[in-house]
Motif scaffolding. Structure first.
Motif, PDB file in Angstrom:
ATOM      1  N   GLU A   1      41.394  69.916 -18.550  1.00 27.93           N
ATOM      2  CA  GLU A   1      42.330  71.055 -18.537  1.00 27.93           C
ATOM      3  C   GLU A   1      43.708  70.496 -18.228  1.00 27.93           C
ATOM      4  O   GLU A   1      43.828  69.576 -17.424  1.00 27.93           O
ATOM      5  N   TRP A   2      44.745  71.037 -18.862  1.00 26.05           N
ATOM      6  CA  TRP A   2      46.111  70.585 -18.580  1.00 26.05           C
ATOM      7  C   TRP A   2      46.612  71.209 -17.299  1.00 26.05           C
ATOM      8  O   TRP A   2      46.343  72.384 -17.010  1.00 26.05           O
ATOM      9  N   GLU A   3      47.346  70.415 -16.538  1.00 26.56           N
ATOM     10  CA  GLU A   3      47.976  70.898 -15.318  1.00 26.56           C
ATOM     11  C   GLU A   3      49.466  70.591 -15.466  1.00 26.56           C
ATOM     12  O   GLU A   3      49.873  69.416 -15.420  1.00 26.56           O
TER      13      GLU A   3
END
Ligand code: DUT
Length: 143
Positions: free
Chosen positions: A122-124
């Motif tokens: 998941e992108w943060e």
């Protein structure tokens, strides 16, 4: 580990490690059809196989080095991705980079398949930590 596989055609052959699983990463895939590869025309080659990969695994299709060296046959999309959710027939895109047509005969080993793990991420969004390289790339460190 065991991975489910279906033969979609009676003549389809299961991929095998040429030297056994301990010594080979790739299993050879065989063509299900006779196909002439014309120079610079990608061709879709059937294998007659479909597989069910567990989540977190992909299959990568790669050229065979012998075909590449001797006949300039490659996979233009290598490493091709077979997604874990894909249940259709695995087909191999072959490209003849040579100057003469090349005949693929049913049963020929046309590519190799590597089963590989990947990370589902998941992108943060946010600040990136500093690094020595920074934004340098594309030969910034010299020859
Ligand atoms: O050489 C290949 C490449 C892909 N596939 C199958 C398995 C893969 O899971 C599916 C989709 O491939 P990819 O994601 O590379 O195709 P796309 O061009 O991005 O199309 P799509 O919109 O269907 O994802 O097609 C093959 O059989 N052979």
């Amino acid at each position: 580990m065991k991975i489910r596989i279906n033969r979609l055609h009676a003549d389809a052959e299961l991929p095998v490690y040429a030297h056994g699983a301990e010594e080979d990463a790739g299993m050879d895939l065989k063509s299900l059809a006779d196909i002439v590869l014309e120079p610079n025309r990608p061709a879709l080659v059937p294998t007659g196989l479909s597989i069910e990969l567990p989540p977190g695994y992909e299959a990568q299709l790669r050229p065979r080095s012998g075909l590449a060296l001797r006949h300039a046959i490659t996979l233009p999309n290598a490493p091709a991705t077979i997604d874990p959710g894909y249940r259709g027939e695995i087909r191999v895109i072959l490209l003849n980079l040579g100057t003469a047509p090349y005949q693929i005969v049913k049963g020929d080993r046309i590519a190799q398949m590597v089963i590989a793990r990947y990370e589902a991420i998941e992108w943060e969004e946010g600040g990136l930590n500093e690094s020595t390289r920074g934004s340098g790339g594309f030969g910034s460190s010299g020859r």
